[in-house]
Design an enzyme around this catalytic site. Sequence first.
Site, PDB file in Angstrom:
ATOM      1  CG  HIS A 113      -0.329   0.541   2.958  1.00  0.00           C
ATOM      2  ND1 HIS A 113      -0.927   1.722   3.330  1.00  0.00           N
ATOM      3  CD2 HIS A 113       0.321   0.086   4.049  1.00  0.00           C
ATOM      4  CE1 HIS A 113      -0.659   1.953   4.611  1.00  0.00           C
ATOM      5  NE2 HIS A 113       0.097   0.979   5.067  1.00  0.00           N
ATOM      6  CG  ASP A 149      -4.176   0.488   4.260  1.00  0.00           C
ATOM      7  OD1 ASP A 149      -4.418   0.683   3.059  1.00  0.00           O
ATOM      8  OD2 ASP A 149      -3.759   1.374   5.022  1.00  0.00           O
TER       9      ASP A 149
END
EC number: 2.1.2.2
Length: 193
Positions: A113, A149
């Site tokens: 990410h 995430d």
Amino acid sequence: MKNIVILISGGGSNMATIVRTAQQEHWEQRYGARVAAVISNKPDAAGLVFAREQGIAAEALDHKAFASREAFDAELAATIDRHQPALVVLAGFMRILTPGFVAHYAGRLINIHPSLLPAFTGLHTHQRAIDAGCKFAGVTVHQVTAELDVGPILDQAVVPVLPGDTAETLAARVLTQEHVIYPRAVRALIQAL
């Protein structure tokens, strides 16, 4: 053999970096690990061409052909499982995965990410970091959980946010670090298997 299956949606620069690192560092001989397959949810993903050129099984499974996210994820899991993965690596795979899919690969599903998690989950991370006045940004490799995430952090790298940065210039600087830490995180995981 510890098979690695990589999921992509586009050009696959992180996938290509992992493949090249595995080749250069002789992962197959040293760790009994190899990139066994690359799968994309977009049939025209450029990364599939690279994978085929490397002799890696490359498949496309168009998510638009499925009536639901669950139906796509079920077929995706069946496709992945044909390669008996020890590790499933998301490398620019632009799909939110269902909890059932994530649970199926619990402990062996990782993602990268482009932010220093837990900051800036989701999309538009670079612009959000600039807008927030951050002096630093970066990239995180993490285990995937059902919540977007927020899985356990495996590796991170930091880059400065420079005066005059745009989302594009910051993204380019972050990408150079993605190419450093993603192969490193994958290597650490396969060594531990």
